[in-house]
Motif scaffolding. Structure first.
Motif, PDB file in Angstrom:
ATOM      1  N   MET A   1      36.304  41.689  32.712  1.00 22.30           N
ATOM      2  CA  MET A   1      35.687  40.749  33.654  1.00 22.30           C
ATOM      3  C   MET A   1      36.104  39.317  33.315  1.00 22.30           C
ATOM      4  N   HIS A   2      36.507  38.602  34.359  1.00 20.92           N
ATOM      5  CA  HIS A   2      36.832  37.191  34.165  1.00 20.92           C
ATOM      6  C   HIS A   2      35.547  36.383  34.117  1.00 20.92           C
ATOM      7  N   PRO A   3      35.537  35.297  33.359  1.00 18.12           N
ATOM      8  CA  PRO A   3      34.361  34.429  33.403  1.00 18.12           C
ATOM      9  C   PRO A   3      34.242  33.841  34.803  1.00 18.12           C
ATOM     10  N   HIS A   4      33.042  33.525  35.204  1.00 19.17           N
ATOM     11  CA  HIS A   4      32.855  32.935  36.527  1.00 19.17           C
ATOM     12  C   HIS A   4      32.807  31.417  36.381  1.00 19.17           C
ATOM     13  N   PHE A 134      43.047  31.654  42.248  1.00 21.53           N
ATOM     14  CA  PHE A 134      41.773  31.126  41.751  1.00 21.53           C
ATOM     15  C   PHE A 134      40.741  32.245  41.606  1.00 21.53           C
ATOM     16  N   ARG A 135      40.740  33.169  42.575  1.00 18.67           N
ATOM     17  CA  ARG A 135      39.793  34.298  42.491  1.00 18.67           C
ATOM     18  C   ARG A 135      40.072  35.123  41.250  1.00 18.67           C
ATOM     19  N   GLU A 136      41.351  35.397  41.006  1.00 16.99           N
ATOM     20  CA  GLU A 136      41.735  36.182  39.817  1.00 16.99           C
ATOM     21  C   GLU A 136      41.310  35.464  38.536  1.00 16.99           C
ATOM     22  N   ARG A 137      41.221  34.157  38.586  1.00 19.94           N
ATOM     23  CA  ARG A 137      40.861  33.386  37.389  1.00 19.94           C
ATOM     24  C   ARG A 137      39.366  33.093  37.319  1.00 19.94           C
ATOM     25  N   GLY A 138      38.598  33.772  38.167  1.00 14.64           N
ATOM     26  CA  GLY A 138      37.156  33.705  38.018  1.00 14.64           C
ATOM     27  C   GLY A 138      36.448  32.646  38.849  1.00 14.64           C
ATOM     28  N   TYR A 139      37.159  32.079  39.841  1.00 10.64           N
ATOM     29  CA  TYR A 139      36.484  31.113  40.718  1.00 10.64           C
ATOM     30  C   TYR A 139      35.908  31.841  41.925  1.00 10.64           C
ATOM     31  N   ARG A 140      34.974  31.176  42.590  1.00  9.57           N
ATOM     32  CA  ARG A 140      34.341  31.824  43.742  1.00  9.57           C
ATOM     33  C   ARG A 140      35.364  32.072  44.837  1.00  9.57           C
ATOM     34  N   LYS A 141      34.911  32.760  45.859  1.00 15.44           N
ATOM     35  CA  LYS A 141      35.818  33.313  46.854  1.00 15.44           C
ATOM     36  C   LYS A 141      36.937  32.381  47.313  1.00 15.44           C
ATOM     37  N   ASP A 142      36.631  31.375  48.083  1.00 18.01           N
ATOM     38  CA  ASP A 142      37.721  30.540  48.586  1.00 18.01           C
ATOM     39  C   ASP A 142      37.634  29.129  48.049  1.00 18.01           C
ATOM     40  N   MET A 143      38.663  28.738  47.355  1.00 16.98           N
ATOM     41  CA  MET A 143      38.684  27.431  46.733  1.00 16.98           C
ATOM     42  C   MET A 143      39.024  26.364  47.760  1.00 16.98           C
ATOM     43  N   GLY A 144      40.098  26.584  48.504  1.00 17.40           N
ATOM     44  CA  GLY A 144      40.555  25.571  49.446  1.00 17.40           C
ATOM     45  C   GLY A 144      41.206  24.421  48.698  1.00 17.40           C
ATOM     46  N   VAL A 145      41.922  23.606  49.446  1.00 19.86           N
ATOM     47  CA  VAL A 145      42.696  22.540  48.817  1.00 19.86           C
ATOM     48  C   VAL A 145      41.795  21.508  48.135  1.00 19.86           C
ATOM     49  N   LYS A 146      40.666  21.183  48.725  1.00 14.97           N
ATOM     50  CA  LYS A 146      39.793  20.155  48.125  1.00 14.97           C
ATOM     51  C   LYS A 146      39.238  20.604  46.778  1.00 14.97           C
ATOM     52  N   GLY A 147      38.738  21.838  46.727  1.00 17.58           N
ATOM     53  CA  GLY A 147      38.197  22.374  45.483  1.00 17.58           C
ATOM     54  C   GLY A 147      39.265  22.488  44.409  1.00 17.58           C
ATOM     55  N   ALA A 188      49.437  21.629  48.068  1.00 19.93           N
ATOM     56  CA  ALA A 188      49.602  23.048  47.720  1.00 19.93           C
ATOM     57  C   ALA A 188      50.680  23.239  46.647  1.00 19.93           C
ATOM     58  N   ILE A 189      51.794  22.528  46.760  1.00 24.87           N
ATOM     59  CA  ILE A 189      52.850  22.710  45.749  1.00 24.87           C
ATOM     60  C   ILE A 189      52.409  22.111  44.410  1.00 24.87           C
ATOM     61  N   ARG A 190      51.672  21.009  44.451  1.00 25.61           N
ATOM     62  CA  ARG A 190      51.160  20.417  43.208  1.00 25.61           C
ATOM     63  C   ARG A 190      50.168  21.375  42.524  1.00 25.61           C
ATOM     64  N   VAL A 191      49.337  22.014  43.314  1.00 26.05           N
ATOM     65  CA  VAL A 191      48.376  22.986  42.770  1.00 26.05           C
ATOM     66  C   VAL A 191      49.132  24.166  42.165  1.00 26.05           C
ATOM     67  N   TRP A 192      50.127  24.654  42.888  1.00 31.93           N
ATOM     68  CA  TRP A 192      50.930  25.783  42.397  1.00 31.93           C
ATOM     69  C   TRP A 192      51.560  25.440  41.048  1.00 31.93           C
ATOM     70  N   GLN A 193      52.116  24.243  40.949  1.00 32.63           N
ATOM     71  CA  GLN A 193      52.732  23.825  39.679  1.00 32.63           C
ATOM     72  C   GLN A 193      51.704  23.756  38.559  1.00 32.63           C
ATOM     73  N   ALA A 194      50.540  23.188  38.889  1.00 32.99           N
ATOM     74  CA  ALA A 194      49.502  23.020  37.866  1.00 32.99           C
ATOM     75  C   ALA A 194      48.951  24.359  37.384  1.00 32.99           C
ATOM     76  N   LEU A 195      48.965  25.351  38.264  1.00 33.83           N
ATOM     77  CA  LEU A 195      48.459  26.682  37.893  1.00 33.83           C
ATOM     78  C   LEU A 195      49.473  27.421  37.025  1.00 33.83           C
ATOM     79  N   GLY A 196      50.731  26.952  37.054  1.00 35.15           N
ATOM     80  CA  GLY A 196      51.782  27.670  36.342  1.00 35.15           C
ATOM     81  C   GLY A 196      51.889  29.085  36.846  1.00 35.15           C
ATOM     82  N   ALA A 197      51.628  29.246  38.147  1.00 41.29           N
ATOM     83  CA  ALA A 197      51.540  30.608  38.733  1.00 41.29           C
ATOM     84  C   ALA A 197      52.887  31.304  38.765  1.00 41.29           C
TER      85      ALA A 197
END
Length: 197
Positions: A1-4, A134-147, A188-197
């Motif tokens: 289980m991932h932490p929430h 984000f869901r796989e990493r334990g965040y709530r359902k939909d993060m969206g760009v602002k979150g 979106a691309i900045r978020v992708w980079q920051a996630l190291g996805a």
């Protein structure tokens, strides 16, 4: 289980410093075949793009959108806003989305994908729904760009309601529309980079 992990609420986000958006000097409007070819060349040099689309809003019940009218693709350096009414420009945009081996990262892309298949007649390749990560990493359902911007950068992503609901089918897009559209893909691309996805 991932932490929430909790996601910051609107009030918390409102207190954060502003996320630095792309200015018009780093946004290219693409509305002709020649502009699309130039954009294609620069985009193909990147291994991932931020990706989003805009469609003219529908206000009547049962009214079908014939969108997307605009496609945004962004690298971490600049963004391209494709207008899809010109056939050659549309064909090159479709070709870019069909490219395998390039990640196209964005938020809430289910609807975009369906509309692209319908309008451009291609199945987009390499689509990455950032909410899923984000869901796989334990965040709530939909993060969206602002979150996502709040969590990763400790910053507030500004979205103009007026631009969001404006007419994206217009032959001439306003500067506000260009900035809005480009920065959705850029974030979106900045978020992708920051996630190291």
């Amino acid at each position: 289980m991932h932490p929430h992990h909790p996601t910051p609420d609107k009030e918390a986000i409102a207190l954060l410093p502003e996320f630095e958006r792309l200015g018009l000097d780093r946004i290219s409007l693409v509305s002709t075949g020649a502009q699309a070819m130039a954009a294609r060349e620069q985009l193909l040099a990147a291994k991932a793009w931020g990706f989003d689309t805009e469609s003219k809003p529908t206000f009547k019940v049962g009214e079908q959108s014939d969108g997307p009218h605009v496609l945004q693709l962004s690298t971490a350096e600049r963004a391209w806003v494709f207008q899809l009414h010109e056939p050659e420009c549309r064909a090159i945009a479709a070709d870019l989305l069909a490219q395998g081996g390039i990640v196209k990262a964005g938020f809430g892309l289910g609807d975009d994908r369906k509309r692209i298949v319908h309008k451009l007649g291609i199945e987009p390749q390499g689509i990455l729904e950032l909410n899923t990560i984000f869901r796989e990493r334990g965040y709530r359902k939909d993060m969206g760009v602002k979150g996502a911007v709040a969590v990763l950068f400790g910053q507030r992503f500004i979205k103009s309601k007026k631009a969001a609901t404006s007419n994206w089918a217009n032959a001439r897009l306003s500067e506000a529309q260009l900035v809005y559209a480009a920065n959705d893909a850029y974030a979106a691309i900045r978020v992708w980079q920051a996630l190291g996805a």
